[in-house]
Design a protein around this motif. Structure first.
Motif, PDB file in Angstrom:
ATOM      1  N   GLY A   1       0.811  -1.209   0.000  1.00 22.97           N
ATOM      2  CA  GLY A   1       0.000   0.000   0.000  1.00 22.97           C
ATOM      3  C   GLY A   1       0.843   1.257   0.000  1.00 22.97           C
ATOM      4  O   GLY A   1       2.059   1.224  -0.237  1.00 22.97           O
ATOM      5  N   PRO A   2       0.215   2.410   0.277  1.00 21.21           N
ATOM      6  CA  PRO A   2       0.962   3.673   0.358  1.00 21.21           C
ATOM      7  C   PRO A   2       2.023   3.608   1.447  1.00 21.21           C
ATOM      8  O   PRO A   2       1.930   2.804   2.388  1.00 21.21           O
ATOM      9  CB  PRO A   2      -0.125   4.700   0.701  1.00 21.21           C
ATOM     10  CG  PRO A   2      -1.402   4.071   0.273  1.00 21.21           C
ATOM     11  CD  PRO A   2      -1.233   2.601   0.482  1.00 21.21           C
ATOM     12  N   PHE A   3       3.034   4.448   1.337  1.00 25.44           N
ATOM     13  CA  PHE A   3       4.049   4.490   2.388  1.00 25.44           C
ATOM     14  C   PHE A   3       3.407   4.914   3.705  1.00 25.44           C
ATOM     15  O   PHE A   3       2.549   5.808   3.731  1.00 25.44           O
ATOM     16  CB  PHE A   3       5.163   5.470   2.022  1.00 25.44           C
ATOM     17  CG  PHE A   3       6.046   4.987   0.902  1.00 25.44           C
ATOM     18  CD1 PHE A   3       6.749   3.797   1.015  1.00 25.44           C
ATOM     19  CD2 PHE A   3       6.188   5.724  -0.263  1.00 25.44           C
ATOM     20  CE1 PHE A   3       7.560   3.339  -0.015  1.00 25.44           C
ATOM     21  CE2 PHE A   3       6.996   5.285  -1.298  1.00 25.44           C
ATOM     22  CZ  PHE A   3       7.684   4.093  -1.168  1.00 25.44           C
ATOM     23  N   PRO A   4       3.789   4.289   4.825  1.00 21.64           N
ATOM     24  CA  PRO A   4       3.139   4.585   6.105  1.00 21.64           C
ATOM     25  C   PRO A   4       3.569   5.941   6.679  1.00 21.64           C
ATOM     26  O   PRO A   4       4.620   6.475   6.333  1.00 21.64           O
ATOM     27  CB  PRO A   4       3.621   3.444   7.003  1.00 21.64           C
ATOM     28  CG  PRO A   4       4.956   3.070   6.438  1.00 21.64           C
ATOM     29  CD  PRO A   4       4.812   3.228   4.952  1.00 21.64           C
ATOM     30  N   ARG A   5       2.732   6.448   7.555  1.00 21.11           N
ATOM     31  CA  ARG A   5       3.056   7.661   8.297  1.00 21.11           C
ATOM     32  C   ARG A   5       3.966   7.289   9.466  1.00 21.11           C
ATOM     33  O   ARG A   5       3.749   6.276  10.151  1.00 21.11           O
ATOM     34  CB  ARG A   5       1.782   8.318   8.818  1.00 21.11           C
ATOM     35  CG  ARG A   5       2.017   9.614   9.578  1.00 21.11           C
ATOM     36  CD  ARG A   5       0.703  10.250   9.999  1.00 21.11           C
ATOM     37  NE  ARG A   5       0.894  11.446  10.791  1.00 21.11           N
ATOM     38  CZ  ARG A   5       1.143  12.649  10.295  1.00 21.11           C
ATOM     39  NH1 ARG A   5       1.228  12.807   8.978  1.00 21.11           N
ATOM     40  NH2 ARG A   5       1.298  13.690  11.078  1.00 21.11           N
ATOM     41  N   LEU A   6       5.000   8.089   9.702  1.00 19.68           N
ATOM     42  CA  LEU A   6       5.906   7.835  10.817  1.00 19.68           C
ATOM     43  C   LEU A   6       5.364   8.466  12.100  1.00 19.68           C
ATOM     44  O   LEU A   6       4.507   9.351  12.065  1.00 19.68           O
ATOM     45  CB  LEU A   6       7.295   8.398  10.501  1.00 19.68           C
ATOM     46  CG  LEU A   6       7.975   7.878   9.235  1.00 19.68           C
ATOM     47  CD1 LEU A   6       9.377   8.462   9.106  1.00 19.68           C
ATOM     48  CD2 LEU A   6       8.029   6.349   9.211  1.00 19.68           C
ATOM     49  N   SER A   7       5.901   8.024  13.231  1.00 16.85           N
ATOM     50  CA  SER A   7       5.436   8.536  14.523  1.00 16.85           C
ATOM     51  C   SER A   7       5.916   9.960  14.784  1.00 16.85           C
ATOM     52  O   SER A   7       5.369  10.661  15.637  1.00 16.85           O
ATOM     53  CB  SER A   7       5.909   7.623  15.650  1.00 16.85           C
ATOM     54  OG  SER A   7       7.328   7.571  15.698  1.00 16.85           O
TER      55      SER A   7
ATOM     56  N   GLY B   1      -3.891   3.614 -15.700  1.00 11.14           N
ATOM     57  CA  GLY B   1      -2.970   2.547 -16.061  1.00 11.14           C
ATOM     58  C   GLY B   1      -1.682   2.472 -15.269  1.00 11.14           C
ATOM     59  O   GLY B   1      -0.894   1.555 -15.492  1.00 11.14           O
ATOM     60  N   VAL B   2      -1.429   3.404 -14.356  1.00 14.79           N
ATOM     61  CA  VAL B   2      -0.202   3.303 -13.566  1.00 14.79           C
ATOM     62  C   VAL B   2      -0.431   2.361 -12.395  1.00 14.79           C
ATOM     63  O   VAL B   2      -1.551   2.202 -11.909  1.00 14.79           O
ATOM     64  CB  VAL B   2       0.294   4.679 -13.070  1.00 14.79           C
ATOM     65  CG1 VAL B   2       0.574   5.606 -14.235  1.00 14.79           C
ATOM     66  CG2 VAL B   2      -0.674   5.312 -12.090  1.00 14.79           C
ATOM     67  N   SER B   3       0.648   1.746 -11.942  1.00 14.13           N
ATOM     68  CA  SER B   3       0.547   0.730 -10.902  1.00 14.13           C
ATOM     69  C   SER B   3       0.374   1.350  -9.523  1.00 14.13           C
ATOM     70  O   SER B   3       0.634   2.538  -9.308  1.00 14.13           O
ATOM     71  CB  SER B   3       1.811  -0.132 -10.907  1.00 14.13           C
ATOM     72  OG  SER B   3       2.916   0.620 -10.430  1.00 14.13           O
ATOM     73  N   ALA B   4      -0.019   0.514  -8.562  1.00 10.25           N
ATOM     74  CA  ALA B   4      -0.143   0.975  -7.178  1.00 10.25           C
ATOM     75  C   ALA B   4       1.208   1.422  -6.631  1.00 10.25           C
ATOM     76  O   ALA B   4       1.290   2.392  -5.865  1.00 10.25           O
ATOM     77  CB  ALA B   4      -0.721  -0.147  -6.318  1.00 10.25           C
ATOM     78  N   ALA B   5       2.269   0.725  -7.017  1.00  8.77           N
ATOM     79  CA  ALA B   5       3.601   1.106  -6.546  1.00  8.77           C
ATOM     80  C   ALA B   5       3.996   2.478  -7.088  1.00  8.77           C
ATOM     81  O   ALA B   5       4.619   3.280  -6.385  1.00  8.77           O
ATOM     82  CB  ALA B   5       4.628   0.062  -6.962  1.00  8.77           C
ATOM     83  N   THR B   6       3.613   2.775  -8.343  1.00  8.33           N
ATOM     84  CA  THR B   6       3.897   4.093  -8.907  1.00  8.33           C
ATOM     85  C   THR B   6       3.067   5.165  -8.215  1.00  8.33           C
ATOM     86  O   THR B   6       3.546   6.279  -7.967  1.00  8.33           O
ATOM     87  CB  THR B   6       3.609   4.097 -10.421  1.00  8.33           C
ATOM     88  OG1 THR B   6       4.496   3.180 -11.060  1.00  8.33           O
ATOM     89  CG2 THR B   6       3.806   5.483 -11.022  1.00  8.33           C
ATOM     90  N   GLU B   7       1.822   4.836  -7.871  1.00 12.20           N
ATOM     91  CA  GLU B   7       0.947   5.827  -7.246  1.00 12.20           C
ATOM     92  C   GLU B   7       1.462   6.295  -5.889  1.00 12.20           C
ATOM     93  O   GLU B   7       1.068   7.361  -5.424  1.00 12.20           O
ATOM     94  CB  GLU B   7      -0.466   5.262  -7.117  1.00 12.20           C
ATOM     95  CG  GLU B   7      -1.218   5.216  -8.436  1.00 12.20           C
ATOM     96  CD  GLU B   7      -2.713   5.026  -8.249  1.00 12.20           C
ATOM     97  OE1 GLU B   7      -3.169   5.023  -7.084  1.00 12.20           O
ATOM     98  OE2 GLU B   7      -3.426   4.898  -9.258  1.00 12.20           O
ATOM     99  N   ARG B   8       2.348   5.527  -5.246  1.00 10.91           N
ATOM    100  CA  ARG B   8       2.945   5.994  -3.985  1.00 10.91           C
ATOM    101  C   ARG B   8       3.660   7.334  -4.154  1.00 10.91           C
ATOM    102  O   ARG B   8       3.832   8.092  -3.208  1.00 10.91           O
ATOM    103  CB  ARG B   8       3.965   4.976  -3.474  1.00 10.91           C
ATOM    104  CG  ARG B   8       3.415   3.651  -3.023  1.00 10.91           C
ATOM    105  CD  ARG B   8       4.569   2.812  -2.507  1.00 10.91           C
ATOM    106  NE  ARG B   8       4.141   1.473  -2.141  1.00 10.91           N
ATOM    107  CZ  ARG B   8       4.801   0.372  -2.447  1.00 10.91           C
ATOM    108  NH1 ARG B   8       5.935   0.453  -3.134  1.00 10.91           N
ATOM    109  NH2 ARG B   8       4.365  -0.806  -2.075  1.00 10.91           N
ATOM    110  N   PHE B   9       4.121   7.598  -5.380  1.00 10.41           N
ATOM    111  CA  PHE B   9       4.924   8.793  -5.631  1.00 10.41           C
ATOM    112  C   PHE B   9       4.106   9.933  -6.230  1.00 10.41           C
ATOM    113  O   PHE B   9       4.672  10.955  -6.629  1.00 10.41           O
ATOM    114  CB  PHE B   9       6.082   8.446  -6.566  1.00 10.41           C
ATOM    115  CG  PHE B   9       6.991   7.384  -6.012  1.00 10.41           C
ATOM    116  CD1 PHE B   9       7.946   7.700  -5.058  1.00 10.41           C
ATOM    117  CD2 PHE B   9       6.879   6.068  -6.410  1.00 10.41           C
ATOM    118  CE1 PHE B   9       8.765   6.734  -4.524  1.00 10.41           C
ATOM    119  CE2 PHE B   9       7.698   5.080  -5.890  1.00 10.41           C
ATOM    120  CZ  PHE B   9       8.644   5.422  -4.942  1.00 10.41           C
TER     121      PHE B   9
END
Length: 396
Positions: free
Chosen positions: A14-20, A317-325
């Motif tokens: 999934g998306p990159f997580p939020r840090l503490s 058409g972009v991947s989930a991994a690309t959507e992180r950015f």
């Protein structure tokens, strides 16, 4: 209780997580690129700028630190002082960016490696192969994160291109062409400008200027997307503009793993080209093309099918991994600062994972690391050796 930066559990797909909390970032080097990187790091909302060694002159260091709203006590006159002082603080920096001229990368990185502080260093990693090997070995021994700022690999559509190649959509790769064309060195006398002068000084810039500065970006990008190592180069270096000690232009024939041929060109005298980084990869089934001056679009052709143009944004058409950015929807442009922010996002994830003792999947982040930097230095020296020997083929 030991501080944890990452959530107790999260989905690596999934998306990159939020840090503490925001991570604390230090800056070594006070030039223009440090300001650019600081801006991008802040954009991520994962970093705060906490300390700096922004000049060897203590008064200038404090003055530049004031521009970044730094505590005067954390504006240091040397990177050695900064490394020792920050390592001793309970709120010391979690990581440091090194944005000095090339000849200072090795000693600056050593200072922070010795106290266990994670590093993101500008490219080229060092001027000498032995120094690059030393940093790679020491960082492995210290167990720190050591990133290298090949930022061109952090555009969303470059990540999408890498996925397309890895999926076999292009078939067997049969040629790779990459070029980086700029025009800012055309005016006579530009090499005397303070921010340019060191770039053509062999004592500071190393054995090359154009090749080490932008040619390394092109070489890294070609291998990053294709997944093939650069194995051989045949180079010609030229001074096409006003006389200067180091080249402003380089032309190369290249070979990659499996004997795949290609070309690499870089120059600072291509009038009308500002960010002219262009990558083309062709295979047995199709090809793709990306141009940094139109960075949000990726051209894809599968032979016999209608041409496709993929665009940066959610969906389409972009991947989930690309959507992180991706930070904004399609139609709202993103560019170089966002690519830098993507680099600092991945750096933050790597730093947090190391500090938390979390093992991350090998494909979770594409952060260029010290081994990529070492490869870039080998590329530079192979190009120089080829040119000096009459443009013969040289093993990288």
């Amino acid at each position: 209780m030991t501080e944890k930066l990452l959530p107790q559990s999260f989905d690596f797909d999934g998306p990159f997580p939020r840090l503490s909390r925001r991570l604390r970032l230090g800056i070594v080097g006070g030039g223009r690129i440090s300001a650019t990187q600081a801006m991008a790091a802040r954009m991520t909302d994962l970093w705060e700028i906490s300390a700096g060694a922004l000049s060897s002159d203590p008064e200038k260091a404090k003055a530049r630190g004031a521009d970044l709203f730094l505590d005067p006590e954390r504006c240091y006159g040397s990177f050695e002082e900064m490394a020792d002082s920050e390592a001793a603080r309970s709120d010391g920096v979690d990581a440091v960016m090194i944005t000095t001229p090339n000849n200072m990368h090795h000693p600056a990185a050593l200072a922070f490696l010795e106290v266990g502080i994670d590093i993101l260093c500008d490219k080229p990693l060092t001027n000498e192969i032995a120094e690059a090997e030393d940093l790679a070995a020491r960082s492995a021994e210290a167990g720190v994160v050591f990133g290298v700022s090949y930022v061109m690999s952090c555009y969303p559509m470059i990540r999408q291109a890498r996925e397309i190649v890895a999926a076999g959509t292009l078939g067997d790769i049969n040629q790779i062409h990459v070029e980086f064309m700029q025009d800012w060195m055309i005016p006579d006398g530009v090499e005397a400008a303070p921010h340019v002068k060191w770039r053509v000084d062999p004592k500071i810039s190393g054995p090359t200027s154009c090749t080490g500065d932008i040619g390394t970006h092109a070489a890294h990008l070609a291998s990053f997307v294709s997944g093939l190592p650069l194995t051989h180069v045949r180079a010609e270096m030229h001074v096409c503009g006003a006389p200067k000690p180091l080249e402003d232009t380089v032309f190369m024939m290249t070979r990659y793993g499996d004997g795949v041929p290609g070309t690499l060109m870089a120059t600072r005298l291509a009038s009308g080209n500002r960010g002219g980084l262009r990558l083309r990869i062709f295979g047995s089934k199709g090809g793709l093309e990306w141009d940094m001056e139109d960075a949000e679009r990726l051209r894809l052709n599968v032979f016999g099918d209608p041409d496709r143009v993929l665009s940066r944004g959610h969906g389409h058409g972009v991947s989930a991994a690309t959507e992180r950015f991706v930070r904004t929807g399609r139609g709202f442009p993103e560019g170089l600062i966002e690519a830098w922010a993507n680099l600092y996002t991945e750096f933050a994830m790597a730093v947090a994972a190391r500090r938390d003792g979390v093992a991350i999947p090998p494909d979770w982040i594409g952060l260029p690391q010290v081994g990529d930097g070492e490869g870039g230095v080998r590329f530079i020296h192979a190009a120089v050796a080829s040119h000096n020997e009459g443009s013969i083929w040289v093993d990288v």
